[in-house]
Write a protein that holds these residues in place. Sequence first.
Motif, PDB file in Angstrom:
ATOM      1  N   LYS A 162       3.790   5.843  -5.370  1.00 17.63           N
ATOM      2  CA  LYS A 162       3.761   5.861  -6.830  1.00 17.63           C
ATOM      3  C   LYS A 162       2.625   6.711  -7.358  1.00 17.63           C
ATOM      4  CE  LYS A 162       6.118   1.717  -7.915  1.00 17.63           C
ATOM      5  NZ  LYS A 162       5.909   0.312  -8.017  1.00 17.63           N
ATOM      6  N   CYS A 163       1.478   6.574  -6.708  1.00 18.11           N
ATOM      7  CA  CYS A 163       0.309   7.334  -7.144  1.00 18.11           C
ATOM      8  C   CYS A 163       0.567   8.821  -6.986  1.00 18.11           C
ATOM      9  CB  CYS A 163      -0.909   6.961  -6.320  1.00 18.11           C
ATOM     10  SG  CYS A 163      -1.811   5.615  -7.081  1.00 18.11           S
ATOM     11  N   VAL A 191       0.830  -1.200   0.000  1.00 15.82           N
ATOM     12  CA  VAL A 191       0.000   0.000   0.000  1.00 15.82           C
ATOM     13  C   VAL A 191       0.863   1.248   0.000  1.00 15.82           C
ATOM     14  CG1 VAL A 191      -1.675   1.325   1.304  1.00 15.82           C
ATOM     15  CG2 VAL A 191      -1.893  -1.150   1.165  1.00 15.82           C
ATOM     16  N   THR A 198       3.958   1.622  -1.019  1.00 11.41           N
ATOM     17  CA  THR A 198       4.627   1.769  -2.313  1.00 11.41           C
ATOM     18  C   THR A 198       3.653   2.321  -3.351  1.00 11.41           C
ATOM     19  OG1 THR A 198       5.878  -0.178  -1.717  1.00 11.41           O
ATOM     20  CG2 THR A 198       6.027   0.539  -4.005  1.00 11.41           C
ATOM     21  N   LEU A 199       2.465   1.766  -3.354  1.00 13.96           N
ATOM     22  CA  LEU A 199       1.473   2.222  -4.330  1.00 13.96           C
ATOM     23  C   LEU A 199       1.073   3.666  -4.078  1.00 13.96           C
ATOM     24  CD1 LEU A 199      -0.722  -0.918  -4.860  1.00 13.96           C
ATOM     25  CD2 LEU A 199       0.164   0.528  -6.669  1.00 13.96           C
ATOM     26  N   LEU A 200       0.966   4.003  -2.803  1.00 10.99           N
ATOM     27  CA  LEU A 200       0.607   5.376  -2.453  1.00 10.99           C
ATOM     28  C   LEU A 200       1.668   6.332  -2.984  1.00 10.99           C
ATOM     29  CD1 LEU A 200      -1.092   7.454  -0.991  1.00 10.99           C
ATOM     30  CD2 LEU A 200       0.072   6.892   1.134  1.00 10.99           C
ATOM     31  N   SER A 259       2.076  14.442 -13.355  1.00  6.73           N
ATOM     32  CA  SER A 259       1.068  14.780 -14.360  1.00  6.73           C
ATOM     33  C   SER A 259       0.585  16.210 -14.172  1.00  6.73           C
ATOM     34  CB  SER A 259      -0.085  13.788 -14.311  1.00  6.73           C
ATOM     35  OG  SER A 259      -0.836  13.993 -13.145  1.00  6.73           O
ATOM     36  N   ALA A 299       3.058   9.966  -9.541  1.00  3.06           N
ATOM     37  CA  ALA A 299       2.450  10.031 -10.879  1.00  3.06           C
ATOM     38  C   ALA A 299       1.561  11.265 -10.988  1.00  3.06           C
ATOM     39  CB  ALA A 299       1.642   8.762 -11.148  1.00  3.06           C
ATOM     40  N   LEU A 300       0.840  11.510  -9.909  1.00  4.80           N
ATOM     41  CA  LEU A 300      -0.072  12.639  -9.892  1.00  4.80           C
ATOM     42  C   LEU A 300       0.699  13.955  -9.973  1.00  4.80           C
ATOM     43  CD1 LEU A 300      -3.073  13.228  -9.536  1.00  4.80           C
ATOM     44  CD2 LEU A 300      -2.680  13.415  -7.096  1.00  4.80           C
TER      45      LEU A 300
END
Lengths: 330, 330
Positions: B9-10, B3, B5-7, B17, B13-14
């Motif tokens: 990454k998110c 979780v 790591t994904l957080l 962007s 990415a955000l």
Amino acid sequence: MVVRTLLCKCLLALLLSVSAALAADPLPSWNDTGPKKAIVAFVDRITQEDTPDFVPVAQRIATFDNDGTLWSEQPMYFEFIFALDRLRALAPQHPEWKTTPPFAAALKGDLKGAFAGGAPALARLLAATHAGMTPEEFDRIVRDWAASARHPKTGRLYTEMVYQPMLELLAYLRANGFKTFIVSGGEIEFIRAWAEKVYGIPPEQVVGSSIKTIYQMRSGTPVLVRLPKMNFVSDNAGKPVGINSHIGRRPIAAFGNSDGDLEMLQWTTAGQGVRFALLVHHTDSAREWAYDRRSPIGRLDKALDAAQAKGWTVVDMKNDWKVIHPFEMK
Amino acid sequence: MVVRTLLCKCLLALLLSVSAALAADPLPSWNDTGPKKAIVAFVDRITQEDTPDFVPVAQRIATFDNDGTLWSEQPMYFEFIFALDRLRALAPQHPEWKTTPPFAAALKGDLKGAFAGGAPALARLLAATHAGMTPEEFDRIVRDWAASARHPKTGRLYTEMVYQPMLELLAYLRANGFKTFIVSGGEIEFIRAWAEKVYGIPPEQVVGSSIKTIYQMRSGTPVLVRLPKMNFVSDNAGKPVGINSHIGRRPIAAFGNSDGDLEMLQWTTAGQGVRFALLVHHTDSAREWAYDRRSPIGRLDKALDAAQAKGWTVVDMKNDWKVIHPFEMK
């Protein structure tokens, strides 16, 4: 707009991952036996950052055989059933088939007779059922078949005869950064026609056998046309070759169920670092089928010996899977 | 852990962007001329949800030729230079090459002489330089070459001779949900060795020409071995065929620079819905090279006529690109 879409996607991905992590069990259709423990231990091991076994996301490649590994393959490979259904649909336009081998036998449902001619007979059946159209046209033919044809034993659509535990495994691996590929002996476009919808695996992540395709102009429009000639056989030693050609990386995990998967599992596990190999052993004659060393379809003999010798994970379907097909859950 | 790591990454990415969207210009090395406007208009059009031209992310496939489209190709294809360098490195082990065509001519740098033997000569050169090893061994050979060999005119590494505007275009398309593929006449493993680092394109998104590869046991270890035999030529009509084989979807955008890309652009634009085709026209003899209809390397003749007839976008390098190579910016 782009930002908002990305924001939504990020939040959604985050939400899904949090809820997945909070859920008690990412593999609910698996019993808490050896195979499930081995899968989870492998994934935990290669996703721990700052440890020697950590594998970067880009290298998390997992390859799956299809027939007998992701969906059933009895009483015969479903693509053979598709071919026979297709022959029957085309038969009115080919009255000569009634007296021509291998078509005459195939149309009567006499499979032994149809395949008695060996590879040339198989090639003629393949040519008649898989070639002579564009990939788009073939895609439509397969989709129509998959949306209507029924399995002779269960009466289910063939795409319902996938394995629920393997669907969970695909999702679990992808949630952990894996890119999942099919590597099948089946014809690549036959699988692509439904794999995205059924497995969440896009066309570019399907490796399979293929027939020759050429580019040509048809009334001024460029098209690809499928020819009645084999291009590549993705089975046995062809599987590592196809993986190298399409993916260009050696998988770190490979999943199969028969001797046709042996070389893929050998090549996968011969790579450096932690590797994972799993065989699905069909042991459940009540809920599915039980067969292995002497089965003409999906023979599991040498690969079973190799699994025992090398310590690969072997799923005993009867004892390791709570559910076989998704429709059992409804 | 997953979780967190994904957080991260998110959020990353955000952040990326958002900053990309706030930045004035996603294509800063492109002048505000026709090609840039056409690219941005196309991307805007297919990303507007709830409009007839909207294309779902999964179908946003863009294919790029490599030589002359993503990096330079003069005074000859860089893979030929690699092959000649490789011949020279191997020559001490092959004293017979001094008196054997086409090796004798090639070792003297006499390219005309080396290629005088046509396809068989080319096949012998390819066999001597590209075959006889595993894909992993070949990957190492190409990486070592790419890290040290220098272009005869600029003195730069070959991987520095990529086009800055095209790097920006790849990033721009990916930021808008595209999956970017290379579709090159070059040998697939030659490109894979450096494409991920240089273009951000992973091995599984490279389509190219290939030589036969077989699976075998070498001292008990399973390996793939590259054979001195062509398997597939990914040029001209081979490009749509290779795209269909590897990707299984028709691109919605294709980018090339020579007649070898004509069929890829024809097939791409023949698909339904909005499509985009672009040719890079080499018009800058000062910063790069100027060549087209009569060039033996990267000939652009029929495809230029087709572009004019069909309204494809043509980049005039001299006038449309502010910068050619990244090193000009330092």
